[in-house]
Design an enzyme around this catalytic site. Structure first.
Site, PDB file in Angstrom:
ATOM      1  N   TYR A 179       4.655   8.516   9.002  1.00  0.00           N
ATOM      2  CA  TYR A 179       5.835   8.157   8.214  1.00  0.00           C
ATOM      3  C   TYR A 179       6.367   6.807   8.670  1.00  0.00           C
ATOM      4  CZ  TYR A 179      10.635   8.491   6.357  1.00  0.00           C
ATOM      5  OH  TYR A 179      11.815   8.247   5.716  1.00  0.00           O
ATOM      6  N   CYS A 180       6.627   5.915   7.705  1.00  0.00           N
ATOM      7  CA  CYS A 180       7.213   4.594   7.972  1.00  0.00           C
ATOM      8  C   CYS A 180       6.310   3.845   8.963  1.00  0.00           C
ATOM      9  CB  CYS A 180       8.648   4.759   8.473  1.00  0.00           C
ATOM     10  SG  CYS A 180       9.570   3.214   8.625  1.00  0.00           S
ATOM     11  N   LEU A 181       6.866   3.289  10.038  1.00  0.00           N
ATOM     12  CA  LEU A 181       6.030   2.560  10.992  1.00  0.00           C
ATOM     13  C   LEU A 181       5.066   3.483  11.716  1.00  0.00           C
ATOM     14  CD1 LEU A 181       8.488  -0.072  12.481  1.00  0.00           C
ATOM     15  CD2 LEU A 181       6.436  -0.500  11.138  1.00  0.00           C
TER      16      LEU A 181
ATOM     17  N   GLY B 110       3.357   5.586  10.139  1.00  0.00           N
ATOM     18  CA  GLY B 110       2.215   5.517   9.236  1.00  0.00           C
ATOM     19  C   GLY B 110       1.401   4.261   9.455  1.00  0.00           C
TER      20      GLY B 110
END
Length: 543
Positions: free
Chosen positions: A275-277, A279
């Site tokens: 998720y987000c960074l 990811g």
């Protein structure tokens, strides 16, 4: 200087305005366009209806239709339109400088909005009349309370939500710990489970439990109830002594170590989720695993990236705060403490959406006397984290500023990590109103990945679009049937026009995709190993 400006570089700002102003001064065609627009707006010629910004709702209440408030709102929107035209489309101005000038002009104009002031906001006046002045007194009390807290939320605003009591309560155990992460294994909730476990890597700039909020909207709980064995990485909140932890440390201890541990516990290929960074970090790790040039235990069955960028050439408005000058000021600000405080980063995110997160809040709480009704997502958002000096500087430089990952320069153990090396099928989610990871930027993974990619565009923003449980009102997503290898590329606009719209949450669509990429035979749930402690663990409670 960095402390005085809050990390914003006045040098970068002045260069942007010089670039814009000098090119505007030598663009007589643009000057004539602006003069013509100003004359029309002044009423000398046919009146021009102002164009409202997307999502503009400050003047939607019926009270704004009465004079003189309709004239005030109309004049403000016209002024906003004029400066939008003045700060865009000036030939010769660099794209970054044009964005900085346009953004700054919009922020300054928002300060002057008639909705921000008592005597020019008819909603506020109506509320004061309706409550016989009680709303004014309550607003004053709210102001004094926040002033005493130096602008922070009142201590009791989020006290209804406590980690381990009513958020982050999905049953589980901490089964592994290193200097950066704890690994949580969640208790199975079904008699049979999919053989392949799910490992979630959240962003290190946030507490993991955004994916395990209240029981009704916990992604973790949803997955275990569908028969998945779920593991979660919980990052430790760094302190000054961690100043020299870098991106390699986060990759090694946050992804490689946890994948190795899940592999040891299950012996199965893993559905990895970032998720987000988190990811972005997972995509780098997936490229390492796919290349076959590194010796790391574990195998990835699939890769799911949630609101995660891999190409940072167009990072949206977050890129306004990132250039070489800004990075120098941020480095200077972090040097003494050894980390970037979460409140500083939260201030940047609020600035990106200042209309809703600053000015609307001021109007509602201080002019109308109405406090926000706290919820679990707001409580999580207030639970900020820190970032070590070295890691923060490295990820801004190598990812946002130089775009090394997309351009083949990002190295792990001295060897290039390329998205094209990812072999596992990918499920990629963008969100329609994302200020942090714009969906068109997330979509660019199609230009780099050779593995099959299923792309989904969810409604909502960076957080609310991901925390989108089944039954959530006013949610939908767009998707497209899997396109076979060799299919021609679709631009983001083409994809958006042809994708199928589905009402509701995207979670069931994702679960069905995970099931299709899992072994068809279900198995008995794995035994819970000897635990270090109960979930949510110790690291998430670190302040």
């Amino acid at each position: 200087m960095a402390k005085i400006t809050g990390g914003v570089s006045p040098i970068a700002m002045s260069l942007a305005f010089q670039d814009w102003l000098l090119h505007l001064a030598t663009s007589p065609g643009k000057q004539m366009e602006l003069l013509d627009l100003a004359i029309k707006m002044s009423g000398d010629l046919a009146p021009v209806a102002p164009e409202r910004r997307e999502g503009e709702n400050r003047f939607s209440a019926p009270e704004w239709s009465a004079w003189p408030f309709n004239a005030l709102s109309h004049a403000f929107l016209q002024t906003e339109q004029f400066w939008r035209e003045a700060t865009t489309g000036v030939r010769g101005v660099s794209a970054h400088h044009a964005d900085v000038v346009s953004f700054t002009a919009r922020q300054l104009l928002d300060v002057a909005s008639p909705s921000n002031y008592f005597w020019t906001n008819p909603e506020v006046l109506h509320k004061a009349y309706e409550t016989q002045g009680q709303s004014v007194l309550q607003g004053w009390a709210n102001w004094m309370q926040d002033l005493g807290g130096r602008g922070q939320a009142p201590k009791d605003e989020h006290s209804a939500y406590e980690v381990g009591r009513n958020v982050a309560v999905t049953p589980g155990k901490v089964v592994y710990r290193n200097e950066l992460v704890e690994l949580i294994q969640y208790k199975p909730q079904t008699a049979k489970v999919y053989r392949e476990p799910v490992l979630i890597i959240p962003s290190w700039i946030m507490k993991y439990y955004i994916l395990d909020l209240s029981p009704h909207n916990s992604m973790v709980r949803y997955l275990v109830e569908q028969g998945h064995t779920v593991y979660m990485a919980s990052w430790r909140n760094p302190v000054a002594a961690d100043r020299d932890l870098g991106m390699d440390d986060y990759l090694r201890h946050g992804v490689f170590d946890t994948v190795r541990e899940v592999d040891r516990l299950t012996g199965q290929p893993i559905h990895a989720v970032g998720y987000c960074l988190g990811g972005t970090l997972l995509a780098i790790a997936a490229a390492v695993y796919g290349s076959g040039r590194h010796r790391h235990a574990g195998k990835l069955k699939s890769v799911s990236l949630l609101a995660a960028q891999t190409d940072f050439s167009d990072p949206g408005e977050l890129g306004l705060f990132i250039d070489h000058s800004e990075l120098a000021f941020l480095d200077a600000m972090m040097w003494q403490h050894g980390y970037l405080d979460g409140s500083q980063m939260a201030g940047s995110f609020r600035l990106l959406n200042s209309r809703d997160m600053i000015w609307s809040r001021i109007m509602r709480e201080y002019l109308m006397g109405q406090r926000n009704i706290p919820n679990d997502l707001m409580a999580w958002n207030a639970d900020t984290t820190r970032m070590p000096y070295r890691m923060h500087s490295e990820y801004l430089k190598h990812l946002f500023l130089d775009n090394d990952l997309a351009e083949g320069r990002y190295c792990v153990d001295g060897k290039a990590a390329a998205i094209s090396d990812i072999k596992a099928p990918m499920y990629v989610v963008g969100t329609g109103r994302d200020h942090v990871s714009p969906w068109k930027s997330v979509y660019k993974i199609h230009l780099m990945a050779d593995a099959p990619v299923d792309f989904v565009l969810a409604s909502g923003g960076h957080n609310a679009g991901i925390v989108c449980e089944p039954g959530h009102a006013n949610r939908s997503f767009k998707s497209m049937a899997h396109r076979p290898p060799g299919s021609h590329f679709l631009s983001p606009e083409e994809w958006q026009q042809t994708a199928e719209v589905t009402e509701g949450s995207w979670w069931p669509h994702w679960h069905a995709w995970l099931a299709r990429h899992s072994a068809p035979e279900l198995a008995a749930p794995p035994k819970m190993p000897k635990a270090l402690c109960d979930a949510p663990g110790q690291y998430v409670l670190g302040k």
